[in-house]
Design an enzyme around this catalytic site. Structure first.
Site, PDB file in Angstrom:
ATOM      1  N   SER A 142       0.778  -1.138  -0.117  1.00 52.35           N
ATOM      2  CA  SER A 142      -0.160  -0.020   0.042  1.00 52.35           C
ATOM      3  C   SER A 142       0.985   1.180  -0.012  1.00 52.35           C
ATOM      4  O   SER A 142       2.145   1.128   0.432  1.00 52.35           O
ATOM      5  CB  SER A 142      -0.662   0.022   1.508  1.00 52.35           C
ATOM      6  OG  SER A 142      -1.743   1.044   1.413  1.00 52.35           O
ATOM      7  N   TYR A 155      -1.715  -0.445  10.608  1.00 53.08           N
ATOM      8  CA  TYR A 155      -1.859  -0.952   9.105  1.00 53.08           C
ATOM      9  C   TYR A 155      -0.578  -0.549   8.501  1.00 53.08           C
ATOM     10  O   TYR A 155      -0.059  -1.316   7.417  1.00 53.08           O
ATOM     11  CB  TYR A 155      -3.127  -0.304   8.393  1.00 53.08           C
ATOM     12  CG  TYR A 155      -3.145  -0.690   7.065  1.00 53.08           C
ATOM     13  CD1 TYR A 155      -3.873  -2.024   6.738  1.00 53.08           C
ATOM     14  CD2 TYR A 155      -3.131   0.247   6.068  1.00 53.08           C
ATOM     15  CE1 TYR A 155      -4.324  -2.178   5.423  1.00 53.08           C
ATOM     16  CE2 TYR A 155      -3.479  -0.252   4.828  1.00 53.08           C
ATOM     17  CZ  TYR A 155      -3.969  -1.439   4.286  1.00 53.08           C
ATOM     18  OH  TYR A 155      -4.054  -1.557   3.055  1.00 53.08           O
TER      19      TYR A 155
HETATM   20  N1  LIG Z   1      -8.876  -1.117  -0.979  1.00 54.20           N
HETATM   21  C1  LIG Z   1      -7.990   0.040  -1.051  1.00 54.20           C
HETATM   22  O1  LIG Z   1      -7.934   0.997  -1.046  1.00 54.20           O
HETATM   23  C2  LIG Z   1      -6.256  -0.582  -0.851  1.00 54.20           C
HETATM   24  C3  LIG Z   1      -5.265   0.437  -1.016  1.00 54.20           C
HETATM   25  C4  LIG Z   1      -4.150  -0.198  -0.672  1.00 54.20           C
HETATM   26  C5  LIG Z   1      -3.823  -1.484  -0.584  1.00 54.20           C
HETATM   27  N2  LIG Z   1      -4.963  -2.422  -0.346  1.00 54.20           N
HETATM   28  C6  LIG Z   1      -4.581  -3.838  -0.119  1.00 54.20           C
HETATM   29  O2  LIG Z   1      -4.981  -4.413  -1.110  1.00 54.20           O
HETATM   30  C7  LIG Z   1      -5.354  -5.827  -0.930  1.00 54.20           C
HETATM   31  C8  LIG Z   1      -6.812  -5.892  -0.989  1.00 54.20           C
HETATM   32  O3  LIG Z   1      -7.624  -5.134  -0.300  1.00 54.20           O
HETATM   33  P1  LIG Z   1      -9.123  -4.941  -0.773  1.00 54.20           P
HETATM   34  O4  LIG Z   1      -9.424  -3.526  -0.472  1.00 54.20           O
HETATM   35  O5  LIG Z   1      -9.475  -5.873  -1.760  1.00 54.20           O
HETATM   36  O6  LIG Z   1      -9.821  -5.641   0.765  1.00 54.20           O
HETATM   37  P2  LIG Z   1     -11.256  -6.406   0.872  1.00 54.20           P
HETATM   38  O7  LIG Z   1     -11.526  -6.362   2.182  1.00 54.20           O
HETATM   39  O8  LIG Z   1     -12.190  -5.933  -0.068  1.00 54.20           O
HETATM   40  O9  LIG Z   1     -10.700  -7.963   0.401  1.00 54.20           O
HETATM   41  C9  LIG Z   1      -9.597  -8.760   1.321  1.00 54.20           C
HETATM   42  C10 LIG Z   1      -9.976 -10.275   1.166  1.00 54.20           C
HETATM   43  O10 LIG Z   1      -8.984 -10.648   1.953  1.00 54.20           O
HETATM   44  C11 LIG Z   1      -9.658 -11.883   2.680  1.00 54.20           C
HETATM   45  N3  LIG Z   1      -8.882 -12.165   4.064  1.00 54.20           N
HETATM   46  C12 LIG Z   1      -8.809 -11.245   5.125  1.00 54.20           C
HETATM   47  N4  LIG Z   1      -7.906 -11.848   5.966  1.00 54.20           N
HETATM   48  C13 LIG Z   1      -7.775 -13.075   5.610  1.00 54.20           C
HETATM   49  C14 LIG Z   1      -7.079 -14.417   6.188  1.00 54.20           C
HETATM   50  N5  LIG Z   1      -6.596 -14.260   7.545  1.00 54.20           N
HETATM   51  N6  LIG Z   1      -7.042 -15.349   5.420  1.00 54.20           N
HETATM   52  C15 LIG Z   1      -7.586 -15.386   4.339  1.00 54.20           C
HETATM   53  N7  LIG Z   1      -8.206 -14.530   3.616  1.00 54.20           N
HETATM   54  C16 LIG Z   1      -8.161 -13.299   4.204  1.00 54.20           C
HETATM   55  C17 LIG Z   1     -10.943 -11.166   3.165  1.00 54.20           C
HETATM   56  O11 LIG Z   1     -11.873 -12.211   3.544  1.00 54.20           O
HETATM   57  C18 LIG Z   1     -11.066 -10.586   1.753  1.00 54.20           C
HETATM   58  O12 LIG Z   1     -12.033 -11.407   0.826  1.00 54.20           O
HETATM   59  C19 LIG Z   1      -4.972  -5.880   0.852  1.00 54.20           C
HETATM   60  O13 LIG Z   1      -3.634  -6.158   1.064  1.00 54.20           O
HETATM   61  C20 LIG Z   1      -4.963  -4.265   1.064  1.00 54.20           C
HETATM   62  O14 LIG Z   1      -4.508  -4.017   2.310  1.00 54.20           O
HETATM   63  C21 LIG Z   1      -6.127  -1.985  -0.468  1.00 54.20           C
END
Ligand SMILES: NC(=O)c1ccc[n+]([C@@H]2O[C@H](COP(=O)([O-])OP(=O)(O)OC[C@H]3O[C@@H](n4cnc5c(N)ncnc54)[C@H](O)[C@@H]3O)[C@@H](O)[C@H]2O)c1
Length: 256
Positions: A142, A155
């Site tokens: 991120s 985070y």
């Molecule tokens: N959405 C954003 O703005 C953003 C920005 C920067 C980075 N990210 C990163 O992108 C990645 C995906 O984020 P997203 O926004 O799609 O999130 P999201 O919450 O939509 O999806 C995350 C998924 O991970 C799964 N998960 C969580 N913990 C788990 C575990 N212990 N074992 C197995 N599965 C698990 C959840 O069930 C979910 O399906 C993450 O690493 C997040 O930190 C997101």
């Protein structure tokens, strides 16, 4: 020729958001996808969507913070498909809080999923990638691993750790043809970020304010991050390792 033809890819957190978009795109590009998540119903929905398009995927219900689960993921991928070529460490959780407001339990929970999960998946994927003669690991970090957010202290720390782990692993396994790169997205329109907006007194105003800070005046769609992951997972990026690819619509370019 599709970009991941013949490849087997494990994608964690594939039940939602960015992980679901990556799993779908990789399958369209010819990969046999092992979709991993700890939420059974949305995970099955992701896999059903891929199969309905005529592509290949299977569901693996697992918690990335649990060592036995992670070893089972890699055994399943290699056992079912005979090889493992690509790992995408995407699963993560977000817990809001300034440092002094963060409980020790929340810190441990974030650490277990967001950092130890990446460590475990990488550790147990390496022998399989090695057996395949090389491969690619893509870590979804991120911009909050590069810059600070006062309300997401733990985070930020974990994402910084993911970037550091990416570089160390890239140096360790580069000689074996295993490339390791990280993507640093800005805000992406997924349930995780919607939850963050919804916690604000005026979610729509926060969303508009956030969008206005981007050079592109908008946040990303999950598919845009998926295309970056495809680049890093495929031979298109064959000379890129230890890379930290910032996919943030110009957000962090600005100082004032
Ligand atoms: N959405 C954003 O703005 C953003 C920005 C920067 C980075 N990210 C990163 O992108 C990645 C995906 O984020 P997203 O926004 O799609 O999130 P999201 O919450 O939509 O999806 C995350 C998924 O991970 C799964 N998960 C969580 N913990 C788990 C575990 N212990 N074992 C197995 N599965 C698990 C959840 O069930 C979910 O399906 C993450 O690493 C997040 O930190 C997101």
């Amino acid at each position: 020729m599709k970009r991941l033809d013949g490849k087997v890819a494990v994608v964690t957190g594939a039940a939602s958001g960015i992980g679901r978009a990556i799993a779908c795109l990789f399958a369209r590009e010819g990969a046999r996808v092992v979709a991993v998540d700890w939420k059974p119903e949305p995970l099955e929905a992701s896999v059903a969507g891929i199969l309905a398009e005529g592509h290949q995927a299977s569901a693996c219900l697992a918690d990335v913070s649990n060592s036995e689960d992670v070893q089972r993921i890699m055994r399943t991928a290699a056992g079912t498909h005979g090889r493992l070529d690509v790992l995408v460490n995407n699963a993560a959780i977000q817990i809001l809080g300034r440092l002094d407001e963060t409980s020790e339990e929340d810190w441990d929970r974030l650490q277990a999923v967001n950092l130890k999960g990446v460590f475990l998946c990488t550790k147990y994927a390496i022998p399989e990638l090695r057996r395949a003669g090389g491969g690619a690991i893509v870590n979804i970090a991120s911009i909050l691993g590069l810059v600070g957010d006062p309300d997401l202290a733990a985070y930020c720390a974990m994402k910084g750790g993911v970037i550091a782990l990416t570089r160390a692993a890239a140096l360790s396994y580069g000689p074996e043809g295993i490339r390791v790169n990280a993507i640093c997205p800005g805000d992406v329109d997924t349930p995780m970020v919607r939850e963050y907006y919804d916690a604000a007194p005026d979610p729509a105003a926060l969303r508009a304010e956030v969008s206005s800070k981007y050079a592109l005046r908008r946040i990303a769609a999950p598919e845009e991050i998926a295309r970056t992951a495809l680049f890093l997972a495929s031979e298109d990026s064959s000379f890129i390792t230890a890379g930290v690819v910032v996919a943030d619509g110009g957000l962090t370019a600005k100082c004032y």
